[in-house]
Design a protein around this motif. Structure first.
Motif, mmCIF file in Angstrom:
data_model
loop_
_atom_site.group_PDB
_atom_site.id
_atom_site.type_symbol
_atom_site.label_atom_id
_atom_site.label_comp_id
_atom_site.label_asym_id
_atom_site.label_seq_id
_atom_site.Cartn_x
_atom_site.Cartn_y
_atom_site.Cartn_z
ATOM 1 N N ILE A 1 -26.065 -19.201 76.986
ATOM 2 C CA ILE A 1 -27.374 -19.318 76.346
ATOM 3 C C ILE A 1 -27.671 -17.990 75.674
ATOM 4 C CG2 ILE A 1 -29.854 -19.556 76.691
ATOM 5 C CD1 ILE A 1 -29.310 -21.383 79.034
ATOM 6 N N TYR A 2 -28.022 -18.027 74.384
ATOM 7 C CA TYR A 2 -28.403 -16.818 73.657
ATOM 8 C C TYR A 2 -29.602 -17.151 72.789
ATOM 9 C CZ TYR A 2 -27.814 -12.511 70.887
ATOM 10 O OH TYR A 2 -27.998 -11.283 70.268
ATOM 11 N N LEU A 3 -30.776 -16.629 73.170
ATOM 12 C CA LEU A 3 -32.014 -16.954 72.482
ATOM 13 C C LEU A 3 -32.777 -15.686 72.121
ATOM 14 C CD1 LEU A 3 -33.100 -19.919 74.777
ATOM 15 C CD2 LEU A 3 -32.234 -20.095 72.431
ATOM 16 N N ALA A 4 -33.367 -15.696 70.934
ATOM 17 C CA ALA A 4 -34.161 -14.574 70.456
ATOM 18 C C ALA A 4 -35.413 -15.118 69.793
ATOM 19 C CB ALA A 4 -33.352 -13.723 69.480
ATOM 20 N N ASN A 5 -36.424 -15.393 70.572
ATOM 21 C CA ASN A 5 -37.680 -15.891 70.043
ATOM 22 C C ASN A 5 -38.830 -15.056 70.598
ATOM 23 O OD1 ASN A 5 -36.773 -17.489 72.478
ATOM 24 N ND2 ASN A 5 -38.915 -18.084 72.434
ATOM 25 N N LYS A 6 -39.919 -14.974 69.850
ATOM 26 C CA LYS A 6 -41.022 -14.082 70.215
ATOM 27 C C LYS A 6 -42.006 -14.708 71.196
ATOM 28 C CE LYS A 6 -39.573 -10.728 67.617
ATOM 29 N NZ LYS A 6 -40.243 -10.333 66.376
ATOM 30 N N GLY A 7 -41.682 -15.901 71.709
ATOM 31 C CA GLY A 7 -42.555 -16.563 72.659
ATOM 32 C C GLY A 7 -42.060 -16.413 74.081
ATOM 33 N N SER A 8 -41.543 -17.504 74.652
ATOM 34 C CA SER A 8 -41.087 -17.481 76.046
ATOM 35 C C SER A 8 -39.892 -18.392 76.224
ATOM 36 C CB SER A 8 -42.213 -17.925 76.987
ATOM 37 O OG SER A 8 -42.561 -19.281 76.746
ATOM 38 N N VAL A 9 -39.103 -18.084 77.250
ATOM 39 C CA VAL A 9 -37.992 -18.933 77.654
ATOM 40 C C VAL A 9 -38.091 -19.168 79.152
ATOM 41 C CG1 VAL A 9 -35.487 -19.116 77.936
ATOM 42 C CG2 VAL A 9 -36.435 -18.198 75.809
ATOM 43 N N THR A 10 -38.019 -20.435 79.552
ATOM 44 C CA THR A 10 -38.015 -20.822 80.962
ATOM 45 C C THR A 10 -36.716 -21.564 81.246
ATOM 46 O OG1 THR A 10 -40.422 -21.011 81.056
ATOM 47 C CG2 THR A 10 -39.165 -22.187 82.745
ATOM 48 N N ILE A 11 -35.979 -21.111 82.259
ATOM 49 C CA ILE A 11 -34.736 -21.764 82.677
ATOM 50 C C ILE A 11 -34.846 -22.047 84.155
ATOM 51 C CG2 ILE A 11 -32.223 -21.595 82.801
ATOM 52 C CD1 ILE A 11 -32.389 -19.447 80.601
ATOM 53 N N THR A 12 -34.728 -23.310 84.533
ATOM 54 C CA THR A 12 -34.930 -23.659 85.927
ATOM 55 C C THR A 12 -33.995 -24.787 86.358
ATOM 56 O OG1 THR A 12 -36.631 -24.257 87.554
ATOM 57 C CG2 THR A 12 -36.773 -25.311 85.406
ATOM 58 N N ASN A 13 -33.618 -24.769 87.639
ATOM 59 C CA ASN A 13 -32.837 -25.851 88.263
ATOM 60 C C ASN A 13 -31.559 -26.171 87.500
ATOM 61 O OD1 ASN A 13 -34.712 -26.566 90.459
ATOM 62 N ND2 ASN A 13 -36.065 -27.156 88.788
ATOM 63 N N SER A 14 -30.899 -25.151 86.950
ATOM 64 C CA SER A 14 -29.700 -25.369 86.154
ATOM 65 C C SER A 14 -28.508 -24.631 86.745
ATOM 66 C CB SER A 14 -29.937 -24.922 84.704
ATOM 67 O OG SER A 14 -30.905 -25.751 84.088
ATOM 68 N N ARG A 15 -27.320 -25.024 86.293
ATOM 69 C CA ARG A 15 -26.072 -24.477 86.849
ATOM 70 C C ARG A 15 -25.251 -23.823 85.743
ATOM 71 N NH1 ARG A 15 -22.962 -24.693 91.281
ATOM 72 N NH2 ARG A 15 -20.685 -24.652 91.051
ATOM 73 N N PHE A 16 -24.745 -22.624 86.053
ATOM 74 C CA PHE A 16 -23.882 -21.873 85.145
ATOM 75 C C PHE A 16 -22.576 -21.575 85.866
ATOM 76 C CE2 PHE A 16 -28.234 -21.200 83.989
ATOM 77 C CZ PHE A 16 -28.248 -21.198 82.602
ATOM 78 N N GLU A 17 -21.448 -21.880 85.212
ATOM 79 C CA GLU A 17 -20.170 -21.683 85.891
ATOM 80 C C GLU A 17 -19.039 -21.562 84.881
ATOM 81 O OE1 GLU A 17 -19.817 -25.179 88.300
ATOM 82 O OE2 GLU A 17 -19.313 -26.475 86.617
ATOM 83 N N ARG A 18 -17.916 -20.993 85.357
ATOM 84 C CA ARG A 18 -16.664 -20.980 84.614
ATOM 85 C C ARG A 18 -16.803 -20.390 83.222
ATOM 86 N NH1 ARG A 18 -14.164 -24.881 81.821
ATOM 87 N NH2 ARG A 18 -15.707 -26.462 82.369
ATOM 88 N N GLY A 19 -17.564 -19.276 83.106
ATOM 89 C CA GLY A 19 -17.739 -18.635 81.810
ATOM 90 C C GLY A 19 -16.430 -18.128 81.236
ATOM 91 N N THR A 20 -16.352 -18.093 79.906
ATOM 92 C CA THR A 20 -15.117 -17.681 79.232
ATOM 93 C C THR A 20 -15.338 -16.462 78.341
ATOM 94 O OG1 THR A 20 -15.557 -19.383 77.554
ATOM 95 C CG2 THR A 20 -14.035 -19.951 79.324
#
Length: 306
Positions: free
Chosen positions: A169-188
């Motif tokens: 995930i790569y975000l650049a916004n002037k407001g807000s970002v909410t990330i919840t109850n999610s899974r991140f794995e096996r990055g490359t």
């Protein structure tokens, strides 16, 4: 829920959705996703997407659109990117993505994504982003609000295919970002979450880097941020490009004040045999962060000022 979605995504037959009109808007069927999107114009509507594997993409130029799988995890988009960017290029007044799977995105600039958000608030729920250069990318220079919930990000990121890295995930916004109850794995490659955002809320997620390769930080807030990072679990893998920190604040600039950023209630561990001794939270802002109680495994240092 997330594991069942993954099984559905991996087992679905690699064929175009059955039926002549797999995309439905208010009872009207369309053969392609772009036709369905274009029919909405500046209105508000939901596009229901039948089970199947689709090699097509769409650009949303206006309106408020919900892209919704009839059955979560069975509507799979792969490989074909609009504007050499993503499966969904979103620049309407608002967008919701519900139950879709995105996999296998690669484009010439190294930023092939499932979703490119360029305008309008965005909610992503019950979605999967698999084996691509990027999962979700973008942002607009206004008060855009982005919510990501109950979603999976696996096999994402790169630093070898282009001059700049890409991330899950790569975000650049002037407001807000909410990330919840999610899974991140096996990055490359790259970071799992990179946010150039003034306000963040990252809670109740799982970061499993044990099968990652050439990865960097779990959470990167390169220009600072306020908000909350809480109740997440982290397992740092051994095959890292940068193993010095799990959560890193203001490594590139101090655009946003970080005073009061709360980091609490998280559980972090190193993979067996990892002797790297990284900082759980590394701060370059020199603002007064609110570091609370976190459960840290052997070898992790709680805090480092850089």
């Amino acid at each position: 829920m997330k594991r069942s979605l993954l099984a559905l995504a991996l087992c679905a037959a690699p064929a175009f959705a059955q039926g002549s009109a797999p995309f439905t808007v208010n009872g009207q069927g369309f053969a392609t996703l772009q036709e369905a999107v274009s029919s909405i114009r500046l209105g508000t509507a939901t596009i229901l997407i039948a089970p199947g594997t689709y090699r097509q993409c769409a650009v949303q130029a206006g309106g408020h659109i919900t892209f919704k799988a009839v059955k979560p995890g069975t509507a799979i988009f792969e490989k074909v990117a609009c504007e050499d960017k993503a499966a969904l290029v979103l620049r309407g007044q608002g967008s919701v993505v519900d139950g879709l799977v995105f996999r296998g995105y690669r484009v010439s600039d190294g930023n092939g994504a499932g979703i490119r958000t360029e305008m309008g608030d965005l909610t992503v729920t019950n979605a999967m982003f698999l084996d691509s250069q990027e999962g979700i990318l973008g942002g607009e220079p206004t008060g855009q609000k982005i919510l990501i919930d109950h979603s999976t990000f696996a096999g994402l990121g790169q630093c070898d295919e282009s001059p700049g890295c890409s991330h899950a995930i790569y975000l650049a916004n002037k407001g807000s970002v909410t990330i919840t109850n999610s899974r991140f794995e096996r990055g490359t490659g790259g970071h799992y979450v990179k946010l150039r955002v003034p306000t963040v809320s990252i809670t109740d997620n799982s970061f499993d880097d044990t099968a990652g390769r050439k990865t960097n930080y779990m959470i990167d807030l390169p220009e600072g941020a306020t908000g909350l990072i809480a109740r997440n679990t982290f397992v740092q893998g051994r095959n890292k490009e940068n193993h010095t920190g799990l959560i890193v604040v203001a490594a590139e600039a101090q655009t946003y004040r970080s005073t009061g950023l709360r980091v609490e209630g998280n559980d972090a561990r190193l993979s067996p045999g990892d002797g790297s001794s990284p900082a759980f939270l590394a701060d370059n802002s020199h603002d007064k962060l609110a570091l609370g109680a976190n459960r840290l495994g052997t070898g992790l240092r709680p805090f480092e000022t850089r």
